[in-house]
Design a protein around this motif. Structure first.
Motif, PDB file in Angstrom:
ATOM      1  N   THR A 264      -3.700   3.992   5.197  1.00 34.24           N
ATOM      2  CA  THR A 264      -4.381   2.307   4.249  1.00 34.24           C
ATOM      3  C   THR A 264      -2.391   3.011   3.417  1.00 34.24           C
ATOM      4  OG1 THR A 264      -5.270   3.836   2.519  1.00 34.24           O
ATOM      5  CG2 THR A 264      -6.129   2.332   3.961  1.00 34.24           C
ATOM      6  N   ASP A 265      -2.063   1.900   2.640  1.00 32.94           N
ATOM      7  CA  ASP A 265      -1.205   1.185   2.343  1.00 32.94           C
ATOM      8  C   ASP A 265      -0.669   2.246   1.326  1.00 32.94           C
ATOM      9  OD1 ASP A 265      -0.973  -0.748   3.265  1.00 32.94           O
ATOM     10  OD2 ASP A 265      -1.569  -2.512   2.098  1.00 32.94           O
ATOM     11  N   ASN A 266       0.917   2.582   0.882  1.00 33.22           N
ATOM     12  CA  ASN A 266       1.112   3.475  -0.399  1.00 33.22           C
ATOM     13  C   ASN A 266       2.651   3.439   0.147  1.00 33.22           C
ATOM     14  OD1 ASN A 266       2.582   5.738   1.764  1.00 33.22           O
ATOM     15  ND2 ASN A 266       1.288   5.426   3.499  1.00 33.22           N
TER      16      ASN A 266
ATOM     17  N   ASN B 176      10.469  -3.081   6.071  1.00 26.90           N
ATOM     18  CA  ASN B 176       9.582  -3.599   6.858  1.00 26.90           C
ATOM     19  C   ASN B 176       8.418  -2.732   6.901  1.00 26.90           C
ATOM     20  OD1 ASN B 176       7.412  -4.596   8.670  1.00 26.90           O
ATOM     21  ND2 ASN B 176       8.695  -6.437   9.989  1.00 26.90           N
ATOM     22  N   HIS B 177       6.949  -3.671   6.058  1.00 29.99           N
ATOM     23  CA  HIS B 177       5.693  -2.839   6.011  1.00 29.99           C
ATOM     24  C   HIS B 177       5.138  -1.865   7.066  1.00 29.99           C
ATOM     25  CE1 HIS B 177       1.881  -2.068   3.937  1.00 29.99           C
ATOM     26  NE2 HIS B 177       1.248  -3.246   5.238  1.00 29.99           N
ATOM     27  N   LEU B 178       5.240  -2.975   8.222  1.00 27.28           N
ATOM     28  CA  LEU B 178       5.082  -2.499   8.936  1.00 27.28           C
ATOM     29  C   LEU B 178       5.012  -0.912  10.170  1.00 27.28           C
ATOM     30  CD1 LEU B 178       3.969  -5.543  11.242  1.00 27.28           C
ATOM     31  CD2 LEU B 178       2.498  -4.261  10.063  1.00 27.28           C
TER      32      LEU B 178
ATOM     33  N   VAL C 281      -2.633  -0.710  13.281  1.00 26.75           N
ATOM     34  CA  VAL C 281      -3.744  -1.617  13.617  1.00 26.75           C
ATOM     35  C   VAL C 281      -4.586  -1.724  11.878  1.00 26.75           C
ATOM     36  CG1 VAL C 281      -5.063  -2.237  15.376  1.00 26.75           C
ATOM     37  CG2 VAL C 281      -4.991   0.307  13.575  1.00 26.75           C
ATOM     38  N   SER C 282      -3.308  -2.835  11.330  1.00 23.88           N
ATOM     39  CA  SER C 282      -3.604  -3.408   9.530  1.00 23.88           C
ATOM     40  C   SER C 282      -4.671  -4.054   9.443  1.00 23.88           C
ATOM     41  CB  SER C 282      -2.302  -2.931   8.937  1.00 23.88           C
ATOM     42  OG  SER C 282      -1.864  -4.392   9.770  1.00 23.88           O
ATOM     43  N   GLY C 283      -5.112  -4.880   8.338  1.00 21.65           N
ATOM     44  CA  GLY C 283      -5.693  -6.187   7.602  1.00 21.65           C
ATOM     45  C   GLY C 283      -5.078  -7.503   7.971  1.00 21.65           C
TER      46      GLY C 283
ATOM     47  N   GLY D 181       6.762   0.819   7.846  1.00 24.62           N
ATOM     48  CA  GLY D 181       6.657   2.011   6.995  1.00 24.62           C
ATOM     49  C   GLY D 181       5.109   2.690   7.716  1.00 24.62           C
ATOM     50  N   HIS D 182       4.297   1.668   8.378  1.00 31.56           N
ATOM     51  CA  HIS D 182       3.255   2.058   8.172  1.00 31.56           C
ATOM     52  C   HIS D 182       3.088   3.328   9.711  1.00 31.56           C
ATOM     53  CE1 HIS D 182      -0.713   1.215   6.464  1.00 31.56           C
ATOM     54  NE2 HIS D 182       0.453  -0.953   6.947  1.00 31.56           N
ATOM     55  N   VAL D 183       4.321   3.058  10.525  1.00 33.08           N
ATOM     56  CA  VAL D 183       4.629   3.672  12.259  1.00 33.08           C
ATOM     57  C   VAL D 183       5.534   4.658  11.327  1.00 33.08           C
ATOM     58  CG1 VAL D 183       6.866   3.869  13.621  1.00 33.08           C
ATOM     59  CG2 VAL D 183       5.161   1.939  13.402  1.00 33.08           C
TER      60      VAL D 183
HETATM   61 ZN    ZN Z   1      -0.129  -1.720   5.436  1.00 34.29          ZN
END
Ligand code: ZN
Ligand code: KG4
Length: 345
Positions: free
Chosen positions: A312-314, A111-113, A149-151, A115-117
């Protein structure tokens, strides 16, 4: 030792990375499409997926070359399967499936979120800094309070362990990053709006306009967010003022202050209510300098933010999250599908 290849194509960045043991960044390749989408003032989904098709294989090849890791050394391929743009996600997921199948490697869907974590759980290359939540005497980092907090998302979560989340609240309308992007457009600032507003705000006064702070008083929405009223308030002021003499700096600073104030205040309330010992902020908006500053000033506990290049996304963050899921034995089937609105909890 695990070596995970991470692949991320959920929006407008084609990214691949190799991470060792969930923490050590061996490579981090990001092909940004920002210039391609700028004329449209936002991400053009069809253009995004076509560009992913062109760049995905060179990006993955480069990630492996830079990491100096061969296919044989890899333990798994972790790929973002949602949330995001369906057409964009499909490119990454299909590439990951094909490569994992061809090389006999396990596949892990991320899950992309999440990933952010995990952008908050990495060693920062070259600086010897380990960007990890602190551990207590028992070696535990949990429970952690996490603000994403993302786009596309704004969520406040309690994290009870690796991969275990409890949702406290979320935005009821626009995400924080979306608000930055929309307001930037209103102010005639370029896409992406977040960095543009942050720069414009430097010359402005944060109290010049008294913009609304959404959902601050509603007891049933203590940990929820709403940014659409704020966006409308900015629009109203812009319409009333003369375009030629628009006080862009003051508007940007006042808008940014309103967003940051709400994010910090709600996070502070949750930190106190749940007596957490630390807070992690992540997602593209976590790159915002004013947010980082106010969070640290206002929260009664340490606030951890990823280094800017991981906000940001990576794909580093996808590989890092993949490491923990891989260790628990989680494997995706060859029927792994994309889910544009995949939820974390
Ligand atoms: Zn993102
Ligand atoms: O996490 P991300 O790269 O992509 C998504 O998963 O959505 O977040 C992108 C968002 C955009 O809305 C962008 O305007 C915002 O993050 N952003 C910022 C800053 N840098 C990026 N917002 C405020 N201040 C920044 N410095």
């Amino acid at each position: 030792m695990t070596y995970i290849l991470g692949i991320e194509t959920s929006c407008d960045e084609t990214a691949a990375a190799v991470v060792a043991d969930g923490q050590r960044i061996l490579s981090n390749v990001v092909a940004s499409q920002v210039e391609l989408h700028r004329p449209y003032g936002g991400v053009y989904p069809e253009v995004a997926s076509r560009q992913h098709v062109i760049t995905i294989i060179p990006v993955i090849r480069q990630a492996l070359q830079k990491a100096e890791v061969g296919w044989d050394a890899l333990d798994a391929v972790a790929v973002t399967c949602g949330p995001g743009l369906a057409g964009s996600l499909l490119v990454g997921v299909n590439a990951a499936k094909g490569l994992a199948w061809g090389r006999g490697l396990p596949l892990v869907g991320i899950n992309h979120l999440e990933g952010h974590v995990y952008a908050n759980w990495l060693e920062v290359e070259g600086k010897g800094v380990v960007s990890l939540p602190a551990l207590d005497a028992a070696g535990q980092a949990f429970p952690l309070l996490v603000l994403i907090v993302s786009g596309g998302h704004t969520e406040l979560l309690l994290m009870w362990g690796h991969g275990r989340y409890e949702r406290l609240g979320a935005t009821l309308d626009d995400a924080a990053g979306e608000a930055f992007d929309k307001v930037a457009r209103l102010l005639g600032l370029p896409y992406p709006g977040g960095p543009a507003i942050q720069s414009a705000a430097i010359g402005g006064h944060p109290a010049a306009f008294d913009f609304p702070r959404g959902l601050m008083q509603q007891p049933e929405h203590v940990y929820d967010f709403s940014f659409s009223g704020l966006k409308t308030a900015v629009l109203r002021v812009v319409r009333e003022l003369d375009e030629a003499t628009l006080p862009v700096g003051d508007l940007a600073a006042s808008f940014q202050e309103a967003v940051v104030d709400v994010l910090a205040e709600k996070t502070r309330r949750a930190a106190e209510a749940f007596a957490v010992t630390q807070v992690c902020v992540c997602g593209g908006v976590a790159a915002n300098a004013r947010l980082r500053q106010v969070m640290r000033e206002r929260l009664p506990v340490p606030v951890q933010v990823p280094p800017l290049f991981l906000c940001t996304d990576n794909a580093v963050m996808i590989a890092a999250a993949g490491h923990y899921r891989f260790l628990t034995g989680e494997r995706a089937g060859w029927d792994l599908d994309v889910a544009a609105d995949l939820r974390l909890v």
